[in-house]
Design a protein around this motif. Structure first.
Motif, PDB file in Angstrom:
ATOM      1  N   LYS A  60     -33.335  48.239 -17.516  1.00  0.00           N
ATOM      2  CA  LYS A  60     -32.743  48.447 -16.193  1.00  0.00           C
ATOM      3  C   LYS A  60     -31.306  48.940 -16.338  1.00  0.00           C
ATOM      4  O   LYS A  60     -30.367  48.268 -15.916  1.00  0.00           O
ATOM      5  CB  LYS A  60     -32.771  47.151 -15.387  1.00  0.00           C
ATOM      6  N   ASP A  61     -31.121  50.119 -16.953  1.00  0.00           N
ATOM      7  CA  ASP A  61     -29.778  50.663 -17.144  1.00  0.00           C
ATOM      8  C   ASP A  61     -29.049  50.854 -15.819  1.00  0.00           C
ATOM      9  O   ASP A  61     -27.857  50.601 -15.711  1.00  0.00           O
ATOM     10  CB  ASP A  61     -29.844  52.002 -17.886  1.00  0.00           C
ATOM     11  N   ALA A  62     -29.777  51.312 -14.792  1.00  0.00           N
ATOM     12  CA  ALA A  62     -29.160  51.566 -13.494  1.00  0.00           C
ATOM     13  C   ALA A  62     -28.620  50.276 -12.888  1.00  0.00           C
ATOM     14  O   ALA A  62     -27.492  50.222 -12.405  1.00  0.00           O
ATOM     15  CB  ALA A  62     -30.172  52.202 -12.548  1.00  0.00           C
ATOM     16  N   LYS A  63     -29.435  49.248 -12.916  1.00  0.00           N
ATOM     17  CA  LYS A  63     -29.025  47.966 -12.332  1.00  0.00           C
ATOM     18  C   LYS A  63     -27.822  47.384 -13.086  1.00  0.00           C
ATOM     19  O   LYS A  63     -26.917  46.820 -12.479  1.00  0.00           O
ATOM     20  CB  LYS A  63     -30.206  46.999 -12.364  1.00  0.00           C
ATOM     21  N   ILE A  64     -27.812  47.543 -14.404  1.00  0.00           N
ATOM     22  CA  ILE A  64     -26.706  47.016 -15.212  1.00  0.00           C
ATOM     23  C   ILE A  64     -25.423  47.776 -14.915  1.00  0.00           C
ATOM     24  O   ILE A  64     -24.355  47.173 -14.791  1.00  0.00           O
ATOM     25  CB  ILE A  64     -27.062  47.052 -16.709  1.00  0.00           C
ATOM     26  N   SER A  65     -25.492  49.107 -14.765  1.00  0.00           N
ATOM     27  CA  SER A  65     -24.268  49.864 -14.472  1.00  0.00           C
ATOM     28  C   SER A  65     -23.711  49.500 -13.101  1.00  0.00           C
ATOM     29  O   SER A  65     -22.497  49.436 -12.917  1.00  0.00           O
ATOM     30  CB  SER A  65     -24.516  51.368 -14.579  1.00  0.00           C
ATOM     31  N   VAL A  66     -24.588  49.225 -12.139  1.00  0.00           N
ATOM     32  CA  VAL A  66     -24.125  48.788 -10.820  1.00  0.00           C
ATOM     33  C   VAL A  66     -23.506  47.401 -10.926  1.00  0.00           C
ATOM     34  O   VAL A  66     -22.453  47.126 -10.340  1.00  0.00           O
ATOM     35  CB  VAL A  66     -25.277  48.802  -9.789  1.00  0.00           C
ATOM     36  N   ARG A  67     -24.110  46.533 -11.705  1.00  0.00           N
ATOM     37  CA  ARG A  67     -23.587  45.172 -11.875  1.00  0.00           C
ATOM     38  C   ARG A  67     -22.207  45.197 -12.528  1.00  0.00           C
ATOM     39  O   ARG A  67     -21.328  44.421 -12.176  1.00  0.00           O
ATOM     40  CB  ARG A  67     -24.566  44.357 -12.714  1.00  0.00           C
ATOM     41  N   LYS A  68     -22.003  46.112 -13.489  1.00  0.00           N
ATOM     42  CA  LYS A  68     -20.689  46.269 -14.113  1.00  0.00           C
ATOM     43  C   LYS A  68     -19.663  46.697 -13.077  1.00  0.00           C
ATOM     44  O   LYS A  68     -18.550  46.173 -13.033  1.00  0.00           O
ATOM     45  CB  LYS A  68     -20.742  47.327 -15.217  1.00  0.00           C
ATOM     46  N   ALA A  69     -20.037  47.668 -12.247  1.00  0.00           N
ATOM     47  CA  ALA A  69     -19.122  48.162 -11.218  1.00  0.00           C
ATOM     48  C   ALA A  69     -18.776  47.057 -10.224  1.00  0.00           C
ATOM     49  O   ALA A  69     -17.632  46.947  -9.776  1.00  0.00           O
ATOM     50  CB  ALA A  69     -19.735  49.355 -10.497  1.00  0.00           C
ATOM     51  N   VAL A  70     -19.745  46.230  -9.881  1.00  0.00           N
ATOM     52  CA  VAL A  70     -19.500  45.105  -8.970  1.00  0.00           C
ATOM     53  C   VAL A  70     -18.501  44.136  -9.597  1.00  0.00           C
ATOM     54  O   VAL A  70     -17.568  43.671  -8.931  1.00  0.00           O
ATOM     55  CB  VAL A  70     -20.830  44.400  -8.621  1.00  0.00           C
ATOM     56  N   SER A  71     -18.664  43.853 -10.880  1.00  0.00           N
ATOM     57  CA  SER A  71     -17.744  42.962 -11.582  1.00  0.00           C
ATOM     58  C   SER A  71     -16.338  43.561 -11.626  1.00  0.00           C
ATOM     59  O   SER A  71     -15.344  42.860 -11.405  1.00  0.00           O
ATOM     60  CB  SER A  71     -18.265  42.704 -12.998  1.00  0.00           C
ATOM     61  N   VAL A  72     -16.252  44.873 -11.882  1.00  0.00           N
ATOM     62  CA  VAL A  72     -14.952  45.552 -11.905  1.00  0.00           C
ATOM     63  C   VAL A  72     -14.302  45.487 -10.529  1.00  0.00           C
ATOM     64  O   VAL A  72     -13.099  45.253 -10.406  1.00  0.00           O
ATOM     65  CB  VAL A  72     -15.128  47.019 -12.370  1.00  0.00           C
ATOM     66  N   ALA A  73     -15.096  45.675  -9.469  1.00  0.00           N
ATOM     67  CA  ALA A  73     -14.561  45.638  -8.097  1.00  0.00           C
ATOM     68  C   ALA A  73     -13.994  44.258  -7.768  1.00  0.00           C
ATOM     69  O   ALA A  73     -12.920  44.147  -7.164  1.00  0.00           O
ATOM     70  CB  ALA A  73     -15.643  46.023  -7.098  1.00  0.00           C
ATOM     71  N   LYS A  74     -14.704  43.204  -8.156  1.00  0.00           N
ATOM     72  CA  LYS A  74     -14.205  41.850  -7.888  1.00  0.00           C
ATOM     73  C   LYS A  74     -12.910  41.577  -8.644  1.00  0.00           C
ATOM     74  O   LYS A  74     -11.965  41.006  -8.095  1.00  0.00           O
ATOM     75  CB  LYS A  74     -15.261  40.818  -8.282  1.00  0.00           C
ATOM     76  N   ASP A  75     -12.858  41.993  -9.905  1.00  0.00           N
ATOM     77  CA  ASP A  75     -11.646  41.796 -10.699  1.00  0.00           C
ATOM     78  C   ASP A  75     -10.479  42.587 -10.117  1.00  0.00           C
ATOM     79  O   ASP A  75      -9.353  42.094 -10.047  1.00  0.00           O
ATOM     80  CB  ASP A  75     -11.876  42.195 -12.153  1.00  0.00           C
ATOM     81  N   ALA A  76     -10.746  43.824  -9.695  1.00  0.00           N
ATOM     82  CA  ALA A  76      -9.697  44.667  -9.123  1.00  0.00           C
ATOM     83  C   ALA A  76      -9.192  44.083  -7.813  1.00  0.00           C
ATOM     84  O   ALA A  76      -8.000  44.172  -7.507  1.00  0.00           O
ATOM     85  CB  ALA A  76     -10.212  46.084  -8.913  1.00  0.00           C
ATOM     86  N   ALA A  77     -10.074  43.492  -7.025  1.00  0.00           N
ATOM     87  CA  ALA A  77      -9.662  42.871  -5.768  1.00  0.00           C
ATOM     88  C   ALA A  77      -8.722  41.699  -6.031  1.00  0.00           C
ATOM     89  O   ALA A  77      -7.770  41.479  -5.282  1.00  0.00           O
ATOM     90  CB  ALA A  77     -10.883  42.400  -4.981  1.00  0.00           C
ATOM     91  N   LYS A  78      -8.972  40.951  -7.109  1.00  0.00           N
ATOM     92  CA  LYS A  78      -8.089  39.839  -7.464  1.00  0.00           C
ATOM     93  C   LYS A  78      -6.762  40.336  -8.018  1.00  0.00           C
ATOM     94  O   LYS A  78      -5.709  39.790  -7.712  1.00  0.00           O
ATOM     95  CB  LYS A  78      -8.753  38.952  -8.525  1.00  0.00           C
ATOM     96  N   GLU A  79      -6.812  41.366  -8.860  1.00  0.00           N
ATOM     97  CA  GLU A  79      -5.605  41.870  -9.519  1.00  0.00           C
ATOM     98  C   GLU A  79      -4.665  42.589  -8.565  1.00  0.00           C
ATOM     99  O   GLU A  79      -3.461  42.585  -8.762  1.00  0.00           O
ATOM    100  CB  GLU A  79      -5.984  42.805 -10.673  1.00  0.00           C
ATOM    101  N   ASN A  80      -5.223  43.259  -7.549  1.00  0.00           N
ATOM    102  CA  ASN A  80      -4.414  44.036  -6.608  1.00  0.00           C
ATOM    103  C   ASN A  80      -4.603  43.485  -5.198  1.00  0.00           C
ATOM    104  O   ASN A  80      -5.222  44.142  -4.364  1.00  0.00           O
ATOM    105  CB  ASN A  80      -4.823  45.511  -6.641  1.00  0.00           C
ATOM    106  N   PRO A  81      -4.086  42.298  -4.900  1.00  0.00           N
ATOM    107  CA  PRO A  81      -4.368  41.679  -3.601  1.00  0.00           C
ATOM    108  C   PRO A  81      -3.763  42.418  -2.414  1.00  0.00           C
ATOM    109  O   PRO A  81      -4.178  42.216  -1.288  1.00  0.00           O
ATOM    110  CB  PRO A  81      -3.779  40.281  -3.728  1.00  0.00           C
ATOM    111  N   PHE A  82      -2.799  43.297  -2.654  1.00  0.00           N
ATOM    112  CA  PHE A  82      -2.144  43.982  -1.543  1.00  0.00           C
ATOM    113  C   PHE A  82      -2.644  45.413  -1.370  1.00  0.00           C
ATOM    114  O   PHE A  82      -2.170  46.122  -0.500  1.00  0.00           O
ATOM    115  CB  PHE A  82      -0.632  43.946  -1.725  1.00  0.00           C
ATOM    116  N   GLN A  83      -3.590  45.826  -2.188  1.00  0.00           N
ATOM    117  CA  GLN A  83      -4.163  47.167  -2.061  1.00  0.00           C
ATOM    118  C   GLN A  83      -5.346  47.133  -1.091  1.00  0.00           C
ATOM    119  O   GLN A  83      -6.030  46.117  -0.964  1.00  0.00           O
ATOM    120  CB  GLN A  83      -4.624  47.674  -3.432  1.00  0.00           C
TER     121      GLN A  83
END
Length: 176
Positions: A60-83
């Motif tokens: 499930k390469d497609a599902k894994i790449s989406v899951r990675k992007a979701v994880s990156v989005a959550k981390d970015a939301a925490k790192e940049n709270p004012f963006q």
């Protein structure tokens, strides 16, 4: 092989298009089990030691790449709270392969995933006080972006008074 964060904050092992969840840990080794079948893997100090079994399903390469992007989005939301969360979403999901139809089917829209990102950002921000006595401004919240002290006064208990100003701004006020 790489590790990504699950929706609940745990680890997921991704190897050759298959995802594994942690089964148990013993003597520094982590034993993983495939999410779909009985295959397993063993890691030690973030390195793959062995795999066992044949997968009974396609990768499930497609599902894994989406899951990675979701994880990156959550981390970015925490790192940049004012963006802007919309911008964080666009940046996180811009690296996903848009030519693959399977990826596009699994890709969450901002209207569906935005609340999760806002919740992730809120976990980093302090809770809003209900009363003045609950106001406690410390650490990075009491400083300007360049590290200068920004809380001039923080007095009282029930009728707390908080004054925000830098020393330079107080000098300007005294001169006026």
């Amino acid at each position: 092989m790489e590790f990504i964060r699950s929706n609940r904050g745990g680890q997921i092992l991704c190897h050759e298009g298959y995802s594994y969840r942690i089964n148990y840990t013993r003597l520094g080794r982590k034993y993983w089990k495939c999410n779909k079948c009985k295959c397993s893997a063993v890691t030690e100090e973030q390195q793959l030691v062995s795999t066992k079994g044949e997968h009974t399903h396609p990768p499930k390469d497609a599902k894994i790449s989406v899951r990675k992007a979701v994880s990156v989005a959550k981390d970015a939301a925490k790192e940049n709270p004012f963006q802007s969360m919309k911008r964080v979403y666009q940046e996180a999901f811009s690296d996903v392969d848009n030519s693959n139809e399977a990826v596009l089917d699994d890709l969450p829209s901002f209207s569906k995933y935005g609340r999760t990102m806002y919740r992730s950002r809120a976990s980093r921000l302090p809770k809003l006080p209900q009363r003045r006595s609950e106001i406690n401004i410390t650490g990075e919240w009491s400083q300007t972006n360049d590290g200068r002290c920004f809380v001039a006064a923080n007095d009282g208990v029930e009728n707390k008074l908080v004054i925000f100003a830098t020393q330079q701004n107080l000098r300007y006020l005294c001169e006026a």
